[in-house]
Design a protein around this motif. Structure first.
Motif, mmCIF file in Angstrom:
data_model
loop_
_atom_site.group_PDB
_atom_site.id
_atom_site.type_symbol
_atom_site.label_atom_id
_atom_site.label_comp_id
_atom_site.label_asym_id
_atom_site.label_seq_id
_atom_site.Cartn_x
_atom_site.Cartn_y
_atom_site.Cartn_z
ATOM 1 N N HIS A 56 10.383 18.126 73.248
ATOM 2 C CA HIS A 56 9.212 19.004 73.419
ATOM 3 C C HIS A 56 8.684 18.857 74.848
ATOM 4 C CE1 HIS A 56 5.705 21.308 72.712
ATOM 5 N NE2 HIS A 56 4.905 20.312 72.964
ATOM 6 N N ASP A 58 6.293 20.095 77.522
ATOM 7 C CA ASP A 58 5.089 20.867 77.852
ATOM 8 C C ASP A 58 5.158 21.417 79.272
ATOM 9 O OD1 ASP A 58 3.354 20.572 75.513
ATOM 10 O OD2 ASP A 58 3.438 18.429 75.981
ATOM 11 N N HIS A 421 0.425 26.030 75.653
ATOM 12 C CA HIS A 421 -0.607 25.505 74.754
ATOM 13 C C HIS A 421 -1.407 24.328 75.317
ATOM 14 C CE1 HIS A 421 3.147 23.383 73.617
ATOM 15 N NE2 HIS A 421 2.354 22.351 73.473
HETATM 16 ZN ZN LIG Z 1 2.906 20.354 73.540
#
Ligand SMILES: [Zn+2]
Ligand SMILES: *[C@@H]1O[C@H](CO)[C@@H](O)[C@H](O)[C@H]1NC(C)=O
Length: 999
Positions: A56, A58, A421
């Motif tokens: 993941h 970001d 996000h």
């Molecule tokens: Zn994240």
């Protein structure tokens, strides 16, 4: 000897031939084995355990995008995406059984550009064989609460485009992978379905909801994501078991500290049987909560796989030994979300459905992630303006045939990053927020260059005429503009990106005493001068001599422009002198309502044609201080909103107010206290009341900070019900202290009733048949805690971190002071019988807030009005004919070669607006004045698949749940009269790639 050499040569030749044959084989098969065809057949008699390795990544959070990519600032977080992708490719190369998924195109593209041809080919091969699967595929993994649908579509389209251009068709994502966003919107699901996705996986849902779904085996369901689009917006969705983490104890990453699997029979550390047993038990446990004999196990986390071999080597063993020891019951293998989805689809069972959304998200009884709906209000506004200006830049690129522009690409990518996000949400560290602002502000410079060039081309009456310069003034939101302040005479040109004529009140900061404004016809326009309120003039960082604003009304043509010549006059007329003085009245009004101030300093709006009164007031919450040692001690922070004792405090009125009246607008300038003030505007012929609020610096002497809200309280009986938008598009019904799919217990009675208000919130009185709506200019949190009352959070300043990872308190400062935010609310009230009327008003206002006409300024120098008019057109539109009021040109952008991308949308929901909800027909050939359409092909919403090739998996819904009408698609209709007609049903968006010629 010779013989032997010959033999060796023959052997070599043979080997080479064989290798070539193998190569050809794999090339041939490669083009066919991506997607569902690459999936391993599952075993119907066992529990199939799909192991999905993932990372993941970001696109900014604790570190900036570049810091994450390169891996710098490793003391903040050990995370370097370049190492991740490199080492994953290496690990996949080692063993064809291994699989990996990649999500964020922003990072993949950055990496791709830095690879040699050989590596690129190899990666393509991995994608073609389904070993590296691209899912999600948008520029970033966007937030779903604070983002606008136009931006979600845009950054997804751009990610998909990069994927198709570089990796080809096998890289077309089929799955949404929203594992980290803080709650999930219905509109996002609808957009995914329209991208052609077969499903979506997500991690975060309310813990009570999750508990119930697991218990009832409804964590996998069909989301009915639009009440207007029916089947077209169905999306199969999967709530993951353990967010996106591996089972406890099985994180083999270099970032983790779980033990490796040790299978050496002679080693005293051998742990294989014990560990495999734990894993087996876990798979059995998880499978109890899901309907089929398949489970998905995510193996990864934030920035994992920087040393992939470590993870993969252990996963290899995990798979091998589990199959070896428990092979009669389980079948464990490397898989992908799409292969998992395929196995569910083949299970031939029926699924439950859902038609609300996943807001608000709470991770424990005291942690409602509803603070981020408002966190960093100025960044949120900047992002929204980014979309506004990006659309203008795209349109004007097409209209002026600037087809290949690096600047536009930078702009699209910056907006893609903003959707992440931890970007627009305001949940990043301060230095990262500053970097996002840097990126976006560079994009405004690129955009201005494109836009100026386009407009100067457009307005010239013939090519010999010198180009005029057109400048943006990016500080108009603090009533400051260098050009208008330093030039006596100037031209202001407005470009309108909307598809309908926009009526607007043009407002420019000035320093002179009196002005005269002429439009294209040469006639003088009615203007008004108003003082810039002291509370705006004292905004920290404002460096402007403007003390007045010149205001006048104009209508700007659709996809068009209009210029106004402003002349400074030496003398102030008596009337203008009066306008600048406070009026001695006790209220201001127009035909529809009056506005006054009560003793508490609240604004009272009274309608004349309805028994409706709205009182607007300011309040604040005090954040729970908390030390985060237990759920009950959570602090209010960047993510969560947690007011202390659920008390709302009144702001005590210590200010003053003045009214100003004039021919264009009547204004109330109200100072509430030392950090809250506003201008309330009443326009002659407008239904809306405009609240232009200024909040900050929020005091922090109490060492806690405050969260500032405004309430609009009415005498309407709204019966606990209100409505909020989903990503600025369809509305969702909300009820206080209620969730449609489970019996909720709210230990946070206020925070738990907050919902994202991206564009609009309203309530209705069914008896009185009156609706009150509030539209905003950026994403905010909102609710209705009392019947008849709308509440919206404007700004937050907090001195405690809420312990969800950002590690900083949300204490924004600028120019040495607490951050000051300025924004606007439009209040609209209307009768419900007149549905089309209210809905149209609201839609028009929403568009004029999101897609404002853009101001461009030109110092007149020595050029007089008549000279200007002789050289330049002062009004023009690129639309060939008027569009129906329910149709909007959502996207007009340069695509590749000589093609452009066009999106048309229907603006209204099924039962929202009477006749305007009916379907509309558009003749594509009738759209643009100076663009000839040579050919048209329709694509999926993301522009990455021809519509006729878009086929989605079909799912069966539980029989006790009502089904929608199947969606019927109508293709482009070429009529005998030579028209190219497309039909838009309510809420439909259709995307076209068109080959064009500029005429
Ligand atoms: Zn994240
Ligand atoms: C994807 O890329 C291929 C190869 O460049 C191209 O032929 C195809 O038209 C693209 N697909 C779409 C929908 O643009």
């Amino acid at each position: 000897m010779f013989k032997r050499v010959l033999y060796l040569l023959l052997l070599l030749l043979f080997t080479l031939l064989c290798e070539a044959a193998i190569l050809r084989d794999s090339e041939q098969s490669s083009s066919k084995t991506c997607g569902y065809e690459s999936c391993i057949k599952v075993d119907p008699n066992k529990l199939n355990v799909h192991i999905v390795p993932h990372s993941h990544d970001d696109v900014g959070w604790l570190k900036t995008v570049d810091q994450y990519y390169y891996g710098s600032r490793s003391l903040t977080q050990k995370a370097g995406v370049q190492y991740i992708i490199d080492s994953v490719i290496e690990a996949l190369r080692r063993d064809p059984a291994r699989k990996f998924i990649y999500v964020e195109t922003a990072f993949l593209w950055k990496w791709w550009q830095r690879q040699d041809e050989k590596t690129k080919e190899e990666v393509k091969q991995l994608v073609n064989e389904g070993r590296l699967e691209i899912i999600g595929g948008a520029w970033s993994m966007n937030d779903e609460a604070t983002t606008h649908y136009q931006s979600i579509i845009d950054h997804s389209t751009w990610g998909f485009r990069r994927l198709n251009d570089t990796l080809g068709e096998c890289a077309r994502p089929k799955i949404g992978w929203q594992i980290d966003p803080f709650g999930h919107s219905r509109e996002q699901a609808s957009l995914f379905a329209q991208f052609g996705f077969d499903g979506m996986f997500f991690g975060r849902l309310d813990f009570q909801d999750k508990y119930k779904r697991l218990k009832e085996k409804t964590a996998e369901f069909l989301w009915k994501a639009s009440s207007s689009l029916g089947e077209k917006a169905y999306l199969f969705s999967v709530a993951l078991f353990n967010n996106y983490s591996p089972p406890p104890g099985f994180c083999f990453d270099v970032l983790c500290s779980d033990d490796p699997l040790i299978d050496d029979p002679g080693s005293p550390d051998n742990n294989i049987e014990a560990r495999i047993k734990v894993f087996y038990n876990y798979t059995m446990y998880q499978s109890r909560f899901y309907q089929t004999n398949n489970i998905i196990i995510t193996m990864g986390g934030d920035f994992t796989y920087q040393q992939s071999e470590m993870y993969f080597m252990n996963l290899d063993k995990l798979i091998r030994y589990t199959n070896k020891i428990y092979g009669s019951e389980v079948n464990v293998f490397y898989s992908t979300p799409s292969c998992y989805l395929k196995s569910l689809n083949e299970a031939q069972i029926s699924w439950p459905s859902k038609s609300d959304d996943f807001f608000p998200y709470s991770s424990d009884p005291h942690a409602f992630w509803t603070g981020f709906f408002t966190s960093r209000p100025t960044l949120k506004f900047f992002e929204r303006m980014g979309n506004n200006f990006l659309q203008i830049t795209k349109q004007l690129s097409v209209l002026s045939s600037q087809m290949d522009s690096e600047g536009l690409i930078h702009f699209k990518e910056a907006m893609g990053v903003m959707q992440h996000h931890d970007a627009v949400t305001g949940t990043e560290k301060q230095h990262v927020a500053a970097d996002y602002a840097r990126l976006l502000s560079a994009s405004f410079a690129y955009g201005t260059e494109i836009v100026s060039k386009a407009v100067s081309q457009m307005v010239k009456k013939n090519p010999q005429i010198p180009d005029a310069e057109f400048h943006s003034c990016l500080l108009l939101n603090i009533s400051s503009c260098v050009i208008t302040e330093s030039s006596g005479n100037f031209v202001v040109t407005l470009y309108n990106p909307a598809s309908q004529p926009t009526s607007t009140y043009i407002r420019v900061p000035v320093t002179g005493n009196a002005y005269n404004v002429s439009d294209n016809s040469g006639s003088e326009i009615v203007t008004q001068l108003l003082p810039v309120p002291q509370f705006v003039r004292q905004t920290p960082g404002r460096n402007s001599n403007s003390t007045k604003e010149l205001v006048f009304f104009a209508e700007i043509p659709p996809l068009g422009y209009r210029s106004f010549y402003v002349t400074e006059l030496g003398e102030l007329t008596a009337e203008e002198g009066e306008e600048m003085k406070p009026a001695s009245v006790s209220a201001i009004e127009n035909d529809l309502y009056t506005v006054s101030v009560n003793q508490a300093g609240n604004v009272v709006v009274k309608w004349k044609n309805m028994t409706l009164q709205v009182t607007q007031s300011f309040h604040y919450y005090e954040g729970m201080k908390g030390n985060n040692t237990a759920f009950a001690y959570r602090a209010s922070g960047a993510y969560i909103f947690r007011p202390k004792e659920s008390n709302v405090y009144n702001v005590s009125y210590s200010g003053s107010y003045k009214f100003y009246t004039g021919p264009v607008v009547n204004e109330l300038h109200l100072t509430v206290n030392s950090y809250i003030s506003q201008v309330v505007r009443v326009y002659k012929e407008e239904q809306k009341v405009e609240f232009d609020w200024v909040v900050g610096p929020i005091p922090i002497q109490d060492s806690i900070g405050r969260e500032i809200i405004t309430k609009y309280s009415s005498n309407l009986q709204s019966d606990g019900t209100f409505y909020t938008d989903s990503n600025g598009r369809e509305m969702i019904k909300r009820r206080r202290n209620y969730r449609p799919s489970w019996n909720v217990t709210l230990e946070e009675p206020i925070a738990g009733n907050y919902y994202p208000v991206t564009a609009k919130i309203y309530l209705e009185d069914v008896e009185k048949k009156v609706r009150v709506s509030l539209l905003n200019d950026r994403a905010q949190g909102g609710t209705s805690m009392l019947d008849g009352e709308l509440e919206v959070m404007l700004h937050r300043r907090l001195l405690n971190d809420d312990a969800f990872g950002v590690g900083e308190a949300l204490n924004e400062t600028a120019f040495g002071y607490g951050l000051v935010a300025r924004g606007s609310h439009s209040l609209i009230a209307g009768r419900i019988q007149d549905l089309a009327g209210v809905a149209l008003q609201e839609k028009t206002e929403a568009i004029s807030l999101a897609l404002r006409p853009w101001y461009l300024f030109t110092p007149a120098g020595g050029v007089t009005f008549h000279q200007w008019k002789a050289r330049y057109f002062m009004k023009g539109s690129s639309l060939k004919s008027k569009l129906s009021k329910n149709v909007h040109i959502l996207t007009l952008e340069p695509w590749k070669d000589d093609t452009i991308l066009l999106r048309l949308e229907h603006l209204f929901e099924k039962d929202e607006a009477g006749a305007l909800s009916q379907s509309a027909t558009v003749n594509l050939l009738d759209l643009f004045a100076n663009i000839e359409i040579i050919s048209v092909r329709e694509t999926s919403l993301g522009g990455n698949q021809w519509i006729e090739q878009m086929k989605r998996l079909q799912w069966q819904i539980d029989s006790n749940e009502v089904d929608d009408q199947p969606y019927t698609f109508t293709s482009i209709n070429k009529t005998e009269e030579g028209a190219m007609e497309v039909v838009l049903n309510s809420m439909e968006i259709r995307t076209f790639i068109m080959t064009v010629k500029h005429t």
